[in-house]
Motif scaffolding. Structure first.
Motif, mmCIF file in Angstrom:
data_model
loop_
_atom_site.group_PDB
_atom_site.id
_atom_site.type_symbol
_atom_site.label_atom_id
_atom_site.label_comp_id
_atom_site.label_asym_id
_atom_site.label_seq_id
_atom_site.Cartn_x
_atom_site.Cartn_y
_atom_site.Cartn_z
ATOM 1 N N GLU A 50 0.841 -1.198 0.000
ATOM 2 C CA GLU A 50 0.000 0.000 0.000
ATOM 3 C C GLU A 50 0.875 1.246 0.000
ATOM 4 O OE1 GLU A 50 -3.400 2.235 2.778
ATOM 5 O OE2 GLU A 50 -2.549 0.318 3.413
ATOM 6 N N TRP A 51 0.496 2.200 -0.808
ATOM 7 C CA TRP A 51 1.076 3.542 -0.783
ATOM 8 C C TRP A 51 -0.066 4.460 -0.419
ATOM 9 C CZ3 TRP A 51 -0.009 7.942 -3.751
ATOM 10 C CH2 TRP A 51 0.908 8.988 -3.615
ATOM 11 N N VAL A 52 0.103 5.246 0.636
ATOM 12 C CA VAL A 52 -0.974 6.108 1.114
ATOM 13 C C VAL A 52 -0.492 7.550 1.159
ATOM 14 C CG1 VAL A 52 -0.475 5.714 3.577
ATOM 15 C CG2 VAL A 52 -2.764 6.378 2.872
ATOM 16 N N LEU A 53 -1.386 8.467 0.780
ATOM 17 C CA LEU A 53 -1.106 9.898 0.719
ATOM 18 C C LEU A 53 -2.230 10.623 1.444
ATOM 19 C CD1 LEU A 53 0.101 12.571 -0.638
ATOM 20 C CD2 LEU A 53 -1.416 12.045 -2.557
ATOM 21 N N VAL A 54 -1.885 11.586 2.306
ATOM 22 C CA VAL A 54 -2.899 12.428 2.943
ATOM 23 C C VAL A 54 -3.053 13.688 2.106
ATOM 24 C CG1 VAL A 54 -3.443 13.823 4.978
ATOM 25 C CG2 VAL A 54 -2.574 11.509 5.258
ATOM 26 N N LEU A 55 -4.291 13.945 1.685
ATOM 27 C CA LEU A 55 -4.589 15.119 0.870
ATOM 28 C C LEU A 55 -5.040 16.299 1.724
ATOM 29 C CD1 LEU A 55 -6.515 13.223 -1.917
ATOM 30 C CD2 LEU A 55 -4.234 14.207 -2.107
ATOM 31 N N THR A 56 -5.872 16.043 2.728
ATOM 32 C CA THR A 56 -6.330 17.078 3.664
ATOM 33 C C THR A 56 -6.401 16.475 5.056
ATOM 34 O OG1 THR A 56 -8.700 16.579 3.482
ATOM 35 C CG2 THR A 56 -7.791 18.157 1.882
ATOM 36 N N HIS A 76 3.268 11.129 2.359
ATOM 37 C CA HIS A 76 2.888 9.810 1.861
ATOM 38 C C HIS A 76 3.810 8.768 2.467
ATOM 39 C CE1 HIS A 76 6.224 9.889 -1.109
ATOM 40 N NE2 HIS A 76 5.936 11.179 -1.188
ATOM 41 N N LEU A 77 3.341 7.509 2.420
ATOM 42 C CA LEU A 77 4.031 6.424 3.098
ATOM 43 C C LEU A 77 3.787 5.128 2.335
ATOM 44 C CD1 LEU A 77 5.534 5.715 5.802
ATOM 45 C CD2 LEU A 77 3.277 5.247 6.753
ATOM 46 N N TYR A 78 4.825 4.313 2.247
ATOM 47 C CA TYR A 78 4.736 2.984 1.643
ATOM 48 C C TYR A 78 4.635 1.954 2.766
ATOM 49 C CZ TYR A 78 6.409 -1.305 -0.559
ATOM 50 O OH TYR A 78 6.543 -2.595 -0.989
ATOM 51 N N ILE A 79 3.654 1.071 2.666
ATOM 52 C CA ILE A 79 3.451 0.026 3.668
ATOM 53 C C ILE A 79 3.504 -1.325 2.961
ATOM 54 C CG2 ILE A 79 1.919 -0.878 5.454
ATOM 55 C CD1 ILE A 79 0.563 1.950 5.443
ATOM 56 N N HIS A 82 1.520 -7.235 4.586
ATOM 57 C CA HIS A 82 1.585 -7.917 5.887
ATOM 58 C C HIS A 82 2.310 -7.128 6.975
ATOM 59 C CE1 HIS A 82 -0.454 -11.313 4.219
ATOM 60 N NE2 HIS A 82 0.433 -11.376 3.243
ATOM 61 N N GLN A 83 2.576 -5.848 6.749
ATOM 62 C CA GLN A 83 3.078 -5.011 7.841
ATOM 63 C C GLN A 83 1.842 -4.527 8.595
ATOM 64 O OE1 GLN A 83 5.430 -1.556 6.822
ATOM 65 N NE2 GLN A 83 6.259 -1.471 8.877
ATOM 66 N N LYS A 84 1.617 -5.114 9.756
ATOM 67 C CA LYS A 84 0.399 -4.812 10.502
ATOM 68 C C LYS A 84 0.409 -3.356 10.962
ATOM 69 C CE LYS A 84 -0.523 -9.481 12.070
ATOM 70 N NZ LYS A 84 -0.715 -10.359 13.235
ATOM 71 N N HIS A 85 -0.748 -2.692 10.732
ATOM 72 C CA HIS A 85 -0.872 -1.282 11.080
ATOM 73 C C HIS A 85 -2.337 -0.940 11.329
ATOM 74 C CE1 HIS A 85 -1.668 -1.466 6.777
ATOM 75 N NE2 HIS A 85 -2.296 -0.297 6.874
ATOM 76 N N ARG A 86 -2.538 0.207 11.943
ATOM 77 C CA ARG A 86 -3.894 0.708 12.174
ATOM 78 C C ARG A 86 -3.850 2.219 12.277
ATOM 79 N NH1 ARG A 86 -4.690 -2.001 18.045
ATOM 80 N NH2 ARG A 86 -2.984 -0.974 19.099
ATOM 81 N N VAL A 87 -5.000 2.826 12.133
ATOM 82 C CA VAL A 87 -5.136 4.268 12.286
ATOM 83 C C VAL A 87 -5.437 4.539 13.755
ATOM 84 C CG1 VAL A 87 -6.441 6.308 11.603
ATOM 85 C CG2 VAL A 87 -5.975 4.505 9.928
ATOM 86 N N CYS A 88 -4.557 5.284 14.423
ATOM 87 C CA CYS A 88 -4.781 5.562 15.847
ATOM 88 C C CYS A 88 -5.256 6.993 16.094
ATOM 89 C CB CYS A 88 -3.538 5.232 16.676
ATOM 90 S SG CYS A 88 -2.068 6.177 16.265
ATOM 91 N N HIS A 89 -5.269 7.833 15.042
ATOM 92 C CA HIS A 89 -5.776 9.202 15.207
ATOM 93 C C HIS A 89 -6.055 9.805 13.841
ATOM 94 C CE1 HIS A 89 -5.389 13.626 15.582
ATOM 95 N NE2 HIS A 89 -6.075 13.410 16.676
ATOM 96 N N THR A 90 -7.157 10.528 13.723
ATOM 97 C CA THR A 90 -7.393 11.417 12.589
ATOM 98 C C THR A 90 -7.945 12.721 13.148
ATOM 99 O OG1 THR A 90 -9.635 10.574 12.149
ATOM 100 C CG2 THR A 90 -7.818 9.569 10.912
ATOM 101 N N ALA A 91 -7.762 13.791 12.406
ATOM 102 C CA ALA A 91 -8.198 15.118 12.852
ATOM 103 C C ALA A 91 -9.686 15.094 13.198
ATOM 104 C CB ALA A 91 -7.929 16.150 11.766
ATOM 105 N N TRP A 98 -7.642 10.598 2.526
ATOM 106 C CA TRP A 98 -6.502 9.746 2.201
ATOM 107 C C TRP A 98 -6.684 9.230 0.776
ATOM 108 C CZ3 TRP A 98 -3.518 8.158 6.677
ATOM 109 C CH2 TRP A 98 -4.147 8.338 7.928
ATOM 110 N N LEU A 99 -5.597 9.062 0.064
ATOM 111 C CA LEU A 99 -5.597 8.352 -1.209
ATOM 112 C C LEU A 99 -4.712 7.126 -0.999
ATOM 113 C CD1 LEU A 99 -6.596 8.451 -4.148
ATOM 114 C CD2 LEU A 99 -4.388 9.499 -4.730
ATOM 115 N N ALA A 100 -5.290 5.951 -1.172
ATOM 116 C CA ALA A 100 -4.550 4.709 -0.944
ATOM 117 C C ALA A 100 -4.457 3.930 -2.251
ATOM 118 C CB ALA A 100 -5.250 3.862 0.122
ATOM 119 N N VAL A 101 -3.247 3.531 -2.586
ATOM 120 C CA VAL A 101 -2.990 2.754 -3.801
ATOM 121 C C VAL A 101 -2.457 1.392 -3.375
ATOM 122 C CG1 VAL A 101 -1.710 2.632 -5.970
ATOM 123 C CG2 VAL A 101 -2.481 4.864 -5.088
ATOM 124 N N PHE A 102 -3.133 0.339 -3.804
ATOM 125 C CA PHE A 102 -2.773 -1.036 -3.449
ATOM 126 C C PHE A 102 -2.264 -1.756 -4.690
ATOM 127 C CE2 PHE A 102 -6.136 0.412 -0.673
ATOM 128 C CZ PHE A 102 -5.677 0.077 0.586
#
Length: 107
Positions: A50-56, A76-79, A82-91, A98-102
């Motif tokens: 996954e490649w993820v980008l925050v737009l706003t 943006h960030l490349y994940i 199988h790298q376990k992750h979660r969202v722990c905060h959003t504004a 978010w724009l996520a490319v898999f």
């Protein structure tokens, strides 16, 4: 023609996932959050890279081994798969888009 910023949901009881494109080799999603987080017991463990980008807005991802990464607009960030992750905060006071490319895992 479509626009990533329109239409946006007026009310978000839950985080919103919109699939923008899906082919055998790539999937692109727009994710819209406002104060949403992943369930406390839930980790994303994806079969795809996954490649993820925050737009706003902003969001913080937490990884299984405790590392946290905050993303602001343009970050943006490349994940890897199988790298376990979660969202722990959003504004909480603005939409985080978010724009996520898999893609299939890198060999």
């Amino acid at each position: 023609m479509d626009n990533l910023f329109h239409p946006l949901p007026a009310h978000l009881a839950e985080e919103r996932f919109d699939e923008l494109l899906s082919t055998p080799h790539v999937r692109i999603e727009r994710i819209v959050s406002r104060g949403h987080t992943s369930p406390a017991e839930g980790w994303y463990d994806q079969h795809e890279d996954e490649w993820v980008l925050v737009l706003t807005g902003s969001g913080t991802l937490e990884f299984e081994h405790g590392r946290r990464q905050t993303l602001a607009p343009g970050d943006h960030l490349y994940i890897p798969a199988h790298q376990k992750h979660r969202v722990c905060h959003t504004a909480p006071d603005e939409l985080t888009i978010w724009l996520a490319v898999f893609v299939p895992p890198a060999q």
